[in-house]
Design an enzyme around this catalytic site. Structure first.
Site, mmCIF file in Angstrom:
data_model
loop_
_atom_site.group_PDB
_atom_site.id
_atom_site.type_symbol
_atom_site.label_atom_id
_atom_site.label_comp_id
_atom_site.label_asym_id
_atom_site.label_seq_id
_atom_site.Cartn_x
_atom_site.Cartn_y
_atom_site.Cartn_z
ATOM 1 N N SER A 1 30.613 19.159 52.073
ATOM 2 C CA SER A 1 30.595 20.080 51.288
ATOM 3 C C SER A 1 29.881 20.087 49.881
ATOM 4 C CB SER A 1 31.558 21.426 51.343
ATOM 5 O OG SER A 1 32.615 20.713 50.840
ATOM 6 N N THR B 1 27.862 21.660 45.012
ATOM 7 C CA THR B 1 27.817 22.078 46.573
ATOM 8 C C THR B 1 26.629 21.714 47.128
ATOM 9 O OG1 THR B 1 28.673 23.604 47.782
ATOM 10 C CG2 THR B 1 27.178 24.452 46.043
ATOM 11 N N THR C 1 34.551 29.008 44.064
ATOM 12 C CA THR C 1 34.483 28.430 45.570
ATOM 13 C C THR C 1 34.741 29.306 46.639
ATOM 14 O OG1 THR C 1 35.290 26.620 47.041
ATOM 15 C CG2 THR C 1 36.952 27.604 45.686
ATOM 16 N N GLY C 2 34.059 29.144 47.665
ATOM 17 C CA GLY C 2 33.976 30.333 48.625
ATOM 18 C C GLY C 2 32.620 30.999 49.230
ATOM 19 N N THR D 1 33.144 23.508 47.816
ATOM 20 C CA THR D 1 32.705 23.109 46.473
ATOM 21 C C THR D 1 33.520 22.810 45.409
ATOM 22 O OG1 THR D 1 30.840 24.973 46.934
ATOM 23 C CG2 THR D 1 31.496 24.603 44.551
ATOM 24 N N ARG E 1 18.542 29.791 51.102
ATOM 25 C CA ARG E 1 19.789 30.530 50.644
ATOM 26 C C ARG E 1 20.444 29.896 49.514
ATOM 27 N NH1 ARG E 1 25.430 29.542 49.918
ATOM 28 N NH2 ARG E 1 26.528 31.368 49.924
#
Ligand code: SD4
Length: 345
Positions: free
Chosen positions: A84, A221, A254-255, A203, A231
């Site tokens: 990631s 990330t 993060t997420g 990340t 994106r």
């Protein structure tokens, strides 16, 4: 004491202070003198332990937060087992590995790259954007062109393992972000190894306070795996995936980046700290903003915030359990703390 006598007394005091060669401002500053900074670095997820250790090699001997964070963020970027961040990251829907990264210092200087291909150390390119251009964010081909001009090596970032995973994904080609993206066996000898040898990660966002009392932040990330080509997530967006204000503190996330961008998440965390909340309280409120705006979505995704205030206090909060953060200072270089969360397991 009458108003006139009080005024005279104050004026005389001021005059004698000035006569002694001191300024009033200096005296006032001295009376609220801050204690020496707690030198510390904090990073998202288990693999933040290894990143923190690289950062600590610089911070611990009085180095600058920016240098420490760049060195720290480069560790997962170069780790091919990490899917990631950096090289070895899972690609987008079209099989292309595209990286997002940002870096910011206490004075509001910042740099970022988005959708950068073929360069492992996106964080170092972001720092060059900050230090060597009049811009904040370079994207796609322009970011790559700049990186190559700066002497970065052009590489293939899609490892055989990531390529296999992409081909496996193509069989269904469903885009559905998973909570806490993966569970990996690093083995007991790896610095991020946990009891049982497992950890999950995403990340990396890092925040540091150095011996000079300066805060900085960094975030890098490969973004959401299988995303649409082009994106861009929250990580390279200043105010979303990262924000630092030397007077207050810093935050990173993060997420699922879309929910962080929608709420200007890291900026929100810093502004909440400015209003007096602790890092933990500020992260909790920022996460709750996502819950209140999109209660149904919030139950199905992960978002975590990590914050550090200008005294070096650290806090975090997440939507779901499973988010953890690593903290490193003179006392303990390998601490890993499970974040509290809105929802239960
Ligand atoms: C993004 N926040 O691109 C990043 C990636 C991440 O779980 O943390 N994924 O949205």
């Amino acid at each position: 004491m009458t108003e006139r006598r009080r005024f005279l007394k104050t004026s005389l005091l001021a005059a004698s202070t000035l006569a002694a060669g001191k300024s009033l401002a200096t005296d006032e500053t001295a009376s609220v003198a801050r204690k020496p900074p707690t030198v510390r670095v904090a990073s998202t997820w288990d693999f933040g332990i290894a990143a923190n250790q690289a950062a600590w090699a610089i911070l611990g001997r009085g180095g600058h937060a920016l240098d420490a964070l760049e060195a720290g963020a480069r560790v997962p970027e170069a780790d091919l087992r990490n899917h990631s961040v950096g090289k070895g990251g899972y690609p987008d829907r079209d099989g292309k590995v595209t990286l997002d990264a940002s870096i910011m210092d206490a004075e509001g200087n910042c740099g970022a790259v988005a959708a950068l291909e073929h360069v492992t150390h996106a964080i170092s390119v972001a720092r060059r954007v900050m230090e060597r251009t009049p811009h904040v964010l370079l994207v796609g081909d322009g970011a790559l062109q700049f990186a190559l001009e700066q002497g970065f090596e052009k590489e293939n970032l899609l490892t055989p393992e990531a390529d296999r995973a992409w081909h496996e994904w193509l069989k269904t080609a469903q885009y559905k972000p998973v909570v806490n993206s993966e569970v990996r066996d690093y083995g007991a000898s790896h610095p991020a190894g946990r009891p049982g040898g497992k950890d999950n990660h995403d990340t990396i966002g890092m925040l540091a306070l150095d011996a000079h009392g300066k805060l900085a932040g960094a975030c890098t990330t490969s973004g959401m795996q299988w995303k649409l080509h082009g994106r861009v997530g929250d990580s390279p967006i200043i105010g979303a995936g990262l924000y630092v204000d030397g007077e207050v503190g810093g935050a990173t996330s993060t997420g699922v980046g879309e929910e962080v961008i929608r709420n200007a998440g890291s900026f929100l965390v810093v502004e909440l700290m400015r209003q007096g909340r602790t890092p933990t309280e500020a992260c909790r409120e920022a996460v709750m903003r996502i819950v209140r705006r999109k209660p149904k979505t919030a139950k199905e995704i992960q978002v975590g915030f990590l914050a550090m205030n200008r005294d070096g206090e650290v806090g975090a909060w997440a939507l779901q359990p499973g988010f953890s953060y690593a903290v490193c200072d003179a006392k303990d270089q390998r601490a890993l703390i499970p974040s509290r969360s809105v929802f239960a397991a």
